[in-house]
Design a protein around this motif. Structure first.
Motif, PDB file in Angstrom:
ATOM      1  N   ALA A 103       0.439   1.521  -1.668  1.00 46.70           N
ATOM      2  CA  ALA A 103       0.572   0.859  -2.958  1.00 46.70           C
ATOM      3  C   ALA A 103       1.079  -0.560  -2.774  1.00 46.70           C
ATOM      4  O   ALA A 103       1.671  -0.898  -1.751  1.00 46.70           O
ATOM      5  CB  ALA A 103       1.539   1.631  -3.852  1.00 46.70           C
ATOM      6  N   PHE A 104       0.822  -1.389  -3.797  1.00 47.95           N
ATOM      7  CA  PHE A 104       1.490  -2.680  -3.888  1.00 47.95           C
ATOM      8  C   PHE A 104       1.785  -2.981  -5.348  1.00 47.95           C
ATOM      9  O   PHE A 104       1.113  -2.482  -6.255  1.00 47.95           O
ATOM     10  CB  PHE A 104       0.693  -3.812  -3.222  1.00 47.95           C
ATOM     11  N   VAL A 105       2.816  -3.786  -5.550  1.00 46.78           N
ATOM     12  CA  VAL A 105       3.213  -4.228  -6.884  1.00 46.78           C
ATOM     13  C   VAL A 105       3.444  -5.732  -6.807  1.00 46.78           C
ATOM     14  O   VAL A 105       4.114  -6.223  -5.901  1.00 46.78           O
ATOM     15  CB  VAL A 105       4.510  -3.532  -7.353  1.00 46.78           C
ATOM     16  N   SER A 106       2.883  -6.451  -7.770  1.00 49.09           N
ATOM     17  CA  SER A 106       3.067  -7.893  -7.843  1.00 49.09           C
ATOM     18  C   SER A 106       3.024  -8.297  -9.303  1.00 49.09           C
ATOM     19  O   SER A 106       1.955  -8.290  -9.912  1.00 49.09           O
ATOM     20  CB  SER A 106       1.961  -8.602  -7.068  1.00 49.09           C
ATOM     21  N   GLY A 107       4.182  -8.606  -9.852  1.00 51.97           N
ATOM     22  CA  GLY A 107       4.226  -8.956 -11.267  1.00 51.97           C
ATOM     23  C   GLY A 107       3.694  -7.814 -12.104  1.00 51.97           C
ATOM     24  O   GLY A 107       4.168  -6.689 -12.020  1.00 51.97           O
ATOM     25  N   GLN A 108       2.645  -8.077 -12.869  1.00 53.02           N
ATOM     26  CA  GLN A 108       2.040  -7.050 -13.710  1.00 53.02           C
ATOM     27  C   GLN A 108       0.962  -6.244 -12.980  1.00 53.02           C
ATOM     28  O   GLN A 108       0.486  -5.244 -13.501  1.00 53.02           O
ATOM     29  CB  GLN A 108       1.433  -7.699 -14.957  1.00 53.02           C
ATOM     30  N   THR A 155       4.852 -13.054  -4.995  1.00 55.78           N
ATOM     31  CA  THR A 155       5.577 -12.042  -4.244  1.00 55.78           C
ATOM     32  C   THR A 155       4.915 -10.693  -4.482  1.00 55.78           C
ATOM     33  O   THR A 155       4.680 -10.306  -5.624  1.00 55.78           O
ATOM     34  CB  THR A 155       7.059 -11.979  -4.665  1.00 55.78           C
ATOM     35  N   ILE A 156       4.630  -9.992  -3.375  1.00 54.34           N
ATOM     36  CA  ILE A 156       3.969  -8.693  -3.445  1.00 54.34           C
ATOM     37  C   ILE A 156       4.804  -7.693  -2.652  1.00 54.34           C
ATOM     38  O   ILE A 156       5.114  -7.926  -1.488  1.00 54.34           O
ATOM     39  CB  ILE A 156       2.547  -8.751  -2.856  1.00 54.34           C
ATOM     40  N   PHE A 157       5.158  -6.603  -3.290  1.00 52.84           N
ATOM     41  CA  PHE A 157       5.897  -5.528  -2.637  1.00 52.84           C
ATOM     42  C   PHE A 157       4.900  -4.464  -2.200  1.00 52.84           C
ATOM     43  O   PHE A 157       4.070  -4.035  -3.002  1.00 52.84           O
ATOM     44  CB  PHE A 157       6.937  -4.932  -3.583  1.00 52.84           C
ATOM     45  N   THR A 158       4.973  -4.037  -0.927  1.00 55.51           N
ATOM     46  CA  THR A 158       4.022  -3.061  -0.404  1.00 55.51           C
ATOM     47  C   THR A 158       4.741  -1.826   0.113  1.00 55.51           C
ATOM     48  O   THR A 158       5.899  -1.882   0.521  1.00 55.51           O
ATOM     49  CB  THR A 158       3.182  -3.645   0.753  1.00 55.51           C
ATOM     50  N   ASP A 159       4.025  -0.703   0.095  1.00 51.99           N
ATOM     51  CA  ASP A 159       4.555   0.531   0.669  1.00 51.99           C
ATOM     52  C   ASP A 159       3.396   1.437   1.041  1.00 51.99           C
ATOM     53  O   ASP A 159       2.384   1.487   0.348  1.00 51.99           O
ATOM     54  CB  ASP A 159       5.466   1.251  -0.331  1.00 51.99           C
ATOM     55  N   GLY A 160       3.572   2.121   2.123  1.00 49.09           N
ATOM     56  CA  GLY A 160       2.624   3.138   2.551  1.00 49.09           C
ATOM     57  C   GLY A 160       3.432   4.300   3.102  1.00 49.09           C
ATOM     58  O   GLY A 160       4.456   4.094   3.751  1.00 49.09           O
ATOM     59  N   SER A 161       3.010   5.510   2.811  1.00 47.62           N
ATOM     60  CA  SER A 161       3.789   6.649   3.299  1.00 47.62           C
ATOM     61  C   SER A 161       2.908   7.874   3.492  1.00 47.62           C
ATOM     62  O   SER A 161       1.792   7.952   2.986  1.00 47.62           O
ATOM     63  CB  SER A 161       4.941   6.972   2.347  1.00 47.62           C
ATOM     64  N   VAL A 162       3.474   8.818   4.251  1.00 47.95           N
ATOM     65  CA  VAL A 162       2.787  10.062   4.559  1.00 47.95           C
ATOM     66  C   VAL A 162       3.768  11.199   4.313  1.00 47.95           C
ATOM     67  O   VAL A 162       4.926  11.138   4.720  1.00 47.95           O
ATOM     68  CB  VAL A 162       2.320  10.083   6.032  1.00 47.95           C
TER      69      VAL A 162
END
Length: 117
Positions: free
Chosen positions: A32-37, A15-22
């Motif tokens: 950015a992305f976060v997946s486990g460690q 599972t990978i959480f993603t985000d992009g913003s301006v």
């Protein structure tokens, strides 16, 4: 949402959480992305659109998935990058879209299931 994620997630899934913003005030953009460690965040070219930031996060998440060798990848997006396709000119995003699709195709070719939420 949590129940759906628990039903979809298995020890064989990544599972990978993603985000992009301006920042609308400065035009600064990031993804950015976060997946486990594993966590990755980076600055994009100032003036990038939200669509481009979200797609950049998904593209790098797929690249991370290629290196991780899981049979099922679940990408949790904070915003649907295709919900506002009129935000920028489509030709501005051709490389970003095709490189993201190529990574998804590479994962699929090795039998990996990809779920976008």
């Amino acid at each position: 949402m949590r129940q759906v994620m628990e039903e979809m997630t298995t020890p064989a899934s990544l599972t990978i959480f993603t985000d992009g913003s301006v920042d609308s005030a400065t035009g600064a953009a990031g993804a950015a992305f976060v997946s486990g460690q594993a966590t990755k965040q980076w600055h994009l070219t100032d003036g990038a659109s939200c669509l481009q930031a979200e797609l950049a996060a998904i593209r790098d998440a797929l690249h991370h998935a290629l290196e991780s060798h899981f049979p099922h990848v679940i990408i949790q997006q904070t915003q649907n990058p295709l919900s506002s396709p009129s935000e920028t000119q489509p030709q501005d995003n051709i490389y970003l879209l095709t490189s993201t699709l190529l990574l998804a195709q590479r994962l699929a070719a090795r039998g990996c299931k990809i779920t976008l939420n």
